[in-house]
Motif scaffolding. Structure first.
Motif, PDB file in Angstrom:
ATOM      1  N   GLU A  21      27.877  80.300  33.080  1.00 42.14           N
ATOM      2  CA  GLU A  21      28.658  80.314  31.695  1.00 42.14           C
ATOM      3  C   GLU A  21      29.308  78.965  31.534  1.00 42.14           C
ATOM      4  N   ARG A  22      29.861  78.171  32.562  1.00 43.63           N
ATOM      5  CA  ARG A  22      30.206  76.956  32.351  1.00 43.63           C
ATOM      6  C   ARG A  22      29.456  75.845  32.095  1.00 43.63           C
ATOM      7  N   MET A  25      28.611  76.640  28.416  1.00 44.60           N
ATOM      8  CA  MET A  25      29.880  76.181  27.407  1.00 44.60           C
ATOM      9  C   MET A  25      29.697  74.674  27.346  1.00 44.60           C
ATOM     10  N   ARG A  26      29.286  74.022  28.412  1.00 44.54           N
ATOM     11  CA  ARG A  26      29.503  72.526  28.552  1.00 44.54           C
ATOM     12  C   ARG A  26      28.493  71.836  27.599  1.00 44.54           C
ATOM     13  N   VAL A  28      27.003  73.515  24.834  1.00 44.16           N
ATOM     14  CA  VAL A  28      27.266  73.837  23.616  1.00 44.16           C
ATOM     15  C   VAL A  28      28.455  72.588  23.216  1.00 44.16           C
ATOM     16  N   LEU A  29      29.364  72.240  24.054  1.00 42.01           N
ATOM     17  CA  LEU A  29      30.390  71.160  23.814  1.00 42.01           C
ATOM     18  C   LEU A  29      29.793  69.906  23.519  1.00 42.01           C
ATOM     19  N   GLU A  30      28.705  69.460  24.522  1.00 43.65           N
ATOM     20  CA  GLU A  30      28.036  68.187  24.451  1.00 43.65           C
ATOM     21  C   GLU A  30      27.250  68.197  22.923  1.00 43.65           C
ATOM     22  N   ALA A  32      27.915  69.837  20.436  1.00 44.27           N
ATOM     23  CA  ALA A  32      29.069  69.633  19.183  1.00 44.27           C
ATOM     24  C   ALA A  32      29.558  67.883  19.111  1.00 44.27           C
ATOM     25  N   PHE A  52      28.732  82.181  15.522  1.00 49.51           N
ATOM     26  CA  PHE A  52      30.180  82.800  15.979  1.00 49.51           C
ATOM     27  C   PHE A  52      30.012  84.064  15.193  1.00 49.51           C
ATOM     28  N   ARG A  56      29.288  91.158  18.118  1.00 48.52           N
ATOM     29  CA  ARG A  56      29.214  91.828  19.309  1.00 48.52           C
ATOM     30  C   ARG A  56      27.677  91.791  19.876  1.00 48.52           C
ATOM     31  N   SER A  59      25.919  86.915  22.586  1.00 45.20           N
ATOM     32  CA  SER A  59      26.042  85.433  22.132  1.00 45.20           C
ATOM     33  C   SER A  59      25.683  84.654  23.077  1.00 45.20           C
ATOM     34  N   PHE A  63      22.845  81.783  22.271  1.00 38.07           N
ATOM     35  CA  PHE A  63      23.292  80.219  22.343  1.00 38.07           C
ATOM     36  C   PHE A  63      22.046  79.575  23.019  1.00 38.07           C
ATOM     37  N   TYR A  76      23.175  72.524  15.648  1.00 36.65           N
ATOM     38  CA  TYR A  76      24.596  72.738  15.090  1.00 36.65           C
ATOM     39  C   TYR A  76      24.896  72.078  13.943  1.00 36.65           C
TER      40      TYR A  76
ATOM     41  N   ARG B   9      35.338  65.685  28.070  1.00 37.75           N
ATOM     42  CA  ARG B   9      34.706  66.246  29.149  1.00 37.75           C
ATOM     43  C   ARG B   9      35.508  66.634  30.104  1.00 37.75           C
ATOM     44  N   PHE B  12      37.740  69.568  29.610  1.00 39.98           N
ATOM     45  CA  PHE B  12      36.984  70.998  29.669  1.00 39.98           C
ATOM     46  C   PHE B  12      36.616  71.386  31.061  1.00 39.98           C
ATOM     47  N   GLU B  13      36.443  70.292  31.985  1.00 39.42           N
ATOM     48  CA  GLU B  13      36.469  70.538  33.509  1.00 39.42           C
ATOM     49  C   GLU B  13      37.644  70.928  34.224  1.00 39.42           C
ATOM     50  N   LEU B  34      35.310  84.904  26.662  1.00 36.49           N
ATOM     51  CA  LEU B  34      34.313  83.679  26.808  1.00 36.49           C
ATOM     52  C   LEU B  34      34.140  82.804  25.521  1.00 36.49           C
ATOM     53  N   GLU B  35      33.948  83.760  24.212  1.00 32.81           N
ATOM     54  CA  GLU B  35      33.622  83.108  23.146  1.00 32.81           C
ATOM     55  C   GLU B  35      34.935  82.422  22.512  1.00 32.81           C
ATOM     56  N   GLN B  38      35.339  79.224  24.502  1.00 28.27           N
ATOM     57  CA  GLN B  38      34.424  78.025  23.719  1.00 28.27           C
ATOM     58  C   GLN B  38      34.969  77.530  22.096  1.00 28.27           C
ATOM     59  N   GLU B  39      35.304  78.635  21.613  1.00 29.62           N
ATOM     60  CA  GLU B  39      35.863  78.176  20.300  1.00 29.62           C
ATOM     61  C   GLU B  39      37.149  77.229  20.475  1.00 29.62           C
ATOM     62  N   LEU B  42      35.866  73.962  20.934  1.00 31.39           N
ATOM     63  CA  LEU B  42      35.248  73.347  19.804  1.00 31.39           C
ATOM     64  C   LEU B  42      36.162  72.814  18.714  1.00 31.39           C
ATOM     65  N   TRP B  45      37.834  69.842  19.617  1.00 32.95           N
ATOM     66  CA  TRP B  45      36.893  68.831  19.399  1.00 32.95           C
ATOM     67  C   TRP B  45      37.007  68.144  18.045  1.00 32.95           C
TER      68      TRP B  45
END
Lengths: 388, 174
Positions: A21-22, A25-26, A28-30, A32, A52, A56, A59, A63, A76, B9, B12-13, B34-35, B38-39, B42, B45
């Motif tokens: 999961e981490r 998420m990392r 997706v952030l990258e 973005a 987003f 239900r 997701s 991704f 993105y 980064r 986040f960590e 989780l969503e 993440q949101e 984002l 950011w």
């Protein structure tokens, strides 16, 4: 801290992201962080990633799929694209395809395609705002919109069998959205300098408005495989009597009451969203416009409250649908105003719930706004009686 | 740009776990938690990318997450806003209590099993759960909590106090 709380905290430490999961998420952030919004014009369409929105559905899986197919930032960044942009094909042919594939149930299909249809309308808004709506773009948007609307109608018919309340909610939202965006597009194209763009935008706005009215008047949506005699009956009924509202042919009274309750909830949520947009805009808007919009919102709330308090009444469904319509219109106009800063869009026209505050007017600007509002009302009425 | 990216980064960590922890305590659904986590990142950011300044990242993230959770409650069909809010008069009565009354109350929890308390936490009204989680799990100070929930420190103390009482009642009834 006492030992109880230490234990509690220690216990909670177990709750954390898994490595997978981490990592996801990392990434997706990258992606973005790598993405750059399209540089074309000063008008920025803020991407609200379709991802987003998946109701239900897994997701995380979605991704992974999107990132795997397209690779990070591109998918993105494509979310903010409009027709004519380099990344637009990715937005509709990749991102949306993936999301559509994940929508399995009739209900999610309806919701997802309603969202796609709305995205087409938002893209049309952007083109109208910039004055770059070409004939080709208009045709393309219209065709795609029609495709999605068709799926919505068919899917809603399927949902209606099992869950008439959800069906009514999705339908009501969709109709309201179509009408609202049509009005925004009309407003945006009003003072356009490019003749082609203005013409095409006005045409598109008209088509959408028509579609919205047809949706509102139709009994059950036209579905190719409808077998139940009740549906056939009511479909014929509505063809003969165009003024028949949807309320009249729904079965039991309890379903009606539940539908009203659900639509009421949707309307209230929409009003809250509208208020959130209004706060965000407050600094930019003039005091009159701000106050006027706030009044519109209160009026709609007032209507909903009154409806709630009225006992009985067969017209409740019609009334709550109109309230939803108004709420969605106000919200859509506010959203558009946030995106298209150079245009003056507020206050939103054609709000039926304007009620008595049209009478009082202190300044000329307010007077003009009122006239516009009244004119819009008249247009709507004439339009209604004209179409049979 | 490079600096901001590095900052993100690191943020986040450093904070993803605790934000996720907070979200999953307050929402019924792990996926949703989780969503939202993440949101949250984002949005932070996007905010930074627009050129807005973020002075302290941790409270900013918690605040953003909090707004997302509030929106979530508004949208949810099975919960009502009433469940989230409760009759909160700002603690007219409790404001007169001596400071260390809460300490005494805290000490009374020692006879309960902290490990089983996680379940009880999930049963609390969200209004109390929020401040209890912030205090005892996220280890925020009263003034930090007050800034986050946009209430006075007094209201926060009272809410904590009432939350503890409710929690104790829940644990006692097991």
């Amino acid at each position: 801290m006492t030992s109880f709380f230490k234990q509690l905290k220690r216990e909670m430490q177990e709750v954390r992201l898994s490595e997978r999961e981490r990592a996801l998420m990392r990434r997706v952030l990258e992606s973005a962080m790598r993405a750059r919004p399209p540089q074309k014009s000063p008008i920025r369409v803020t991407p609200s990633p379709i991802i987003f929105f998946i109701p239900r559905i897994a997701s995380a899986l979605a991704f992974v799929l999107i990132l795997a197919i397209v690779g990070g930032g591109t998918a993105y960044a494509a979310e903010g694209a409009v027709p004519g942009d380099f990344l637009y094909p990715i937005k509709v042919s990749v991102n949306e395809k993936v999301v559509a594939a994940l929508a399995q149930s009739a209900e999610s299909k309806a919701t997802v395609h309603a969202r796609f249809a709305e995205r087409r309308m938002q893209e049309a808004e952007a083109l109208s705002a910039r004055g770059t709506m070409t004939a080709e773009a208009k045709v393309a948007l219209e065709e795609r919109f029609n495709d999605h609307a068709q799926v919505v109608e068919e899917a809603v018919a399927a949902v209606e069998e099992e869950n008439p309340i959800a069906a009514a909610d999705i339908s009501a939202r969709f109709e309201s959205a179509v009408g609202a965006h049509s009005a925004v597009i009309a407003r945006l194209s009003e003072k356009g300098e490019d003749t082609e763009s203005r013409r095409e935008s006005e045409n598109l706005s008209r088509t959408l408005r028509e579609r919205g009215r047809r949706l509102a008047r139709a009994e059950t949506p036209v579905a190719p495989k409808v077998e139940r005699s009740r549906a056939l009956e009511t479909a014929q009924f509505s063809a003969e009597d165009a003024t028949m509202t949807r309320s009249a042919a729904l079965p039991a009274d309890d379903t009606d009451a539940e539908v009203v309750a659900r639509i009421e909830l949707t309307a209230s949520t929409t009003l809250k969203e509208a208020e959130a947009h209004l706060s965000a805009l407050r600094e930019r808007l003039g005091a009159t416009t701000s106050a006027r919009t706030k009044a519109q919102i209160s009026n709609i709330r007032g209507l909903i409250k009154k409806l709630h308090e009225d006992k009985g009444g067969s017209s409740k469904k019609g009334r709550i649908e109109r309230a939803l319509n108004d709420a969605v219109t106000v919200k859509t106009f506010l959203e558009a105003q946030e995106k298209f800063r150079e245009h003056i869009l507020l206050p939103a026209p054609d709000i039926e719930s304007n009620g008595n505050d049209d009478e009082s007017g202190d300044s000329d600007t307010q007077g003009d706004e009122q006239k516009e509002g009244k004119k819009g009302w008249k247009e709507k009425e004439e339009g209604n009686s004209g179409e049979d | 740009m490079k600096d901001i990216q590095e900052l993100f980064r690191n943020a986040f960590e450093r904070h993803s776990d605790e934000l996720f922890r907070h979200a999953s305590l307050r929402l019924p659904d792990r996926d949703r938690a989780l969503e939202l986590t993440q949101e949250c990142f984002l949005r932070a950011w996007q905010y930074a990318e627009r050129g807005e300044e973020i002075r302290e990242i941790r409270p900013f993230l918690f605040r953003t997450l909090r707004h997302l959770i509030i929106d979530e409650y508004r949208k949810a069909k099975s919960f009502s806003l009433d469940e989230m809010l409760e009759d909160d008069d700002g603690g007219q009565i409790e404001s007169h209590l001596p400071r260390d009354y809460t300490n005494t109350l805290e000490a009374a929890f020692d006879r309960f099993d902290g490990a089983r308390a996680v379940e009880a936490m999930r049963e609390l009204p969200d209004l109390y759960r929020e401040v209890l989680a912030m205090r005892y799990i996220d280890s925020l100070t009263i003034s930090e909590i007050a800034a986050l929930v946009e209430e006075s420190e007094n209201v926060v103390s009272v809410r904590l106090h009432r939350g503890l009482k409710k929690l104790r009642a829940l644990l006692e009834s097991e």
